[in-house]
Design a protein around this motif. Structure first.
Motif, mmCIF file in Angstrom:
data_model
loop_
_atom_site.group_PDB
_atom_site.id
_atom_site.type_symbol
_atom_site.label_atom_id
_atom_site.label_comp_id
_atom_site.label_asym_id
_atom_site.label_seq_id
_atom_site.Cartn_x
_atom_site.Cartn_y
_atom_site.Cartn_z
ATOM 1 N N ASN A 29 31.573 31.642 -30.021
ATOM 2 C CA ASN A 29 31.699 30.255 -30.523
ATOM 3 C C ASN A 29 30.561 29.254 -30.046
ATOM 4 N N GLU B 3 31.105 37.693 -34.364
ATOM 5 C CA GLU B 3 32.118 38.704 -33.677
ATOM 6 C C GLU B 3 31.307 40.032 -33.638
ATOM 7 N N LYS B 4 31.392 40.948 -32.695
ATOM 8 C CA LYS B 4 30.971 42.393 -32.674
ATOM 9 C C LYS B 4 31.921 43.235 -32.139
ATOM 10 N N LYS B 5 32.342 44.426 -32.522
ATOM 11 C CA LYS B 5 33.214 45.143 -32.051
ATOM 12 C C LYS B 5 32.727 46.758 -31.747
ATOM 13 N N ALA C 189 35.448 44.326 -27.974
ATOM 14 C CA ALA C 189 34.892 43.468 -28.739
ATOM 15 C C ALA C 189 34.546 42.139 -28.124
ATOM 16 N N THR D 162 33.488 37.876 -29.137
ATOM 17 C CA THR D 162 33.450 36.810 -29.891
ATOM 18 C C THR D 162 32.450 35.665 -29.341
ATOM 19 N N HIS E 32 36.993 41.077 -25.130
ATOM 20 C CA HIS E 32 38.362 41.489 -25.588
ATOM 21 C C HIS E 32 38.230 43.189 -25.283
#
Lengths: 115, 114
Positions: free
Chosen positions: A67, A56-58, A63, A65, A76
């Motif tokens: 998987n 994850e990175k914001k 952001a 994510t 997001h």
């Protein structure tokens, strides 16, 4: 080669709500996943990217994510604002080796934020 | 991305004519790319070049040609063999550092065939 699928193709949200855009990729060796924002008639601009060594990175309201097991990554956007309205593209590279500098882009998501 | 320029912004071509789109960058990037964008199709890679005097076909190279004589320049020629050339053309560049790196885009050229 890489196959990138992006959903949804259009998304409308009320101002202040969150927006989520999802992309799936086919090459399990892919290691870099950027997101671009393109306003009408303008160039795509990088808004955030993630490499396969993190999940994850914001960056403020944005952001991403990742998987790796399921081979999908998502954008997001929280507290959406009218200026977030644009087309968003995800991308992924093919496996390392010849041509690994290429990116395969999703078909884009047109996000509309309703004031 | 302000270091990548494309010209012209708009281009009109008659059927059967070749046209050349210009792309210049002053970012000292090694790699350069050409994409075509059609409504609802995303960005599709036409050609890319990792170093001077070398370039590779992308997914939709038919009807297009490129050259890379200088690090800063990567012009694209749309030939008369391209059946449906009307589109928005984007040039991009990136550093080549042994792994996939961020691509920065130029402002684009909108080509219309009359």
């Amino acid at each position: 080669g890489e196959n990138v699928e992006q959903h949804p193709s259009t998304l409308s949200v009320q101002e202040g709500d969150s927006a989520v855009i999802k992309c799936t990729y086919s090459d399990s060796a892919s290691n870099y996943f950027p997101w671009y924002k393109q306003e009408l008639g303008k160039r795509p601009q990088l808004i955030i990217d993630i490499r396969s060594n993190v999940g994850e990175k914001k960056d403020q309201r944005i952001a991403v994510t990742l998987n790796k097991t399921a081979k999908h990554f998502s954008l997001h956007i929280t507290e959406t604002q009218p200026e977030d309205s644009a087309v968003y593209f995800c991308a992924a590279p093919p496996a390392s080796g010849a041509g690994s500098y290429q990116l395969t882009f999703g078909k884009g998501t047109k996000l509309s934020v309703i004031p | 991305d302000g270091g990548i320029t494309q010209s012209p912004k708009y281009l009109f071509r008659k059927e059967g004519q070749n046209v050349t789109l210009s792309c210049e960058q002053n970012l000292n990037h090694d790699a350069m790319y050409w994409y075509r964008q059609d409504p609802g199709q995303g960005l599709r890679l036409i050609y890319y070049s990792q170093i001077v005097n070398d370039f590779q076909k992308g997914d939709i190279a038919e009807g297009y040609s490129v050259s890379r004589e200088k690090k800063e320049s990567f012009p694209l020629t749309v030939t008369s063999a391209q059946k449906n050339p009307t589109a928005f053309y984007l040039c991009a560049s990136s550093i080549v550092a042994g792994e996939t790196d961020t691509q920065y885009f130029g402002p684009g050229t909108r080509l219309t065939v009359l």
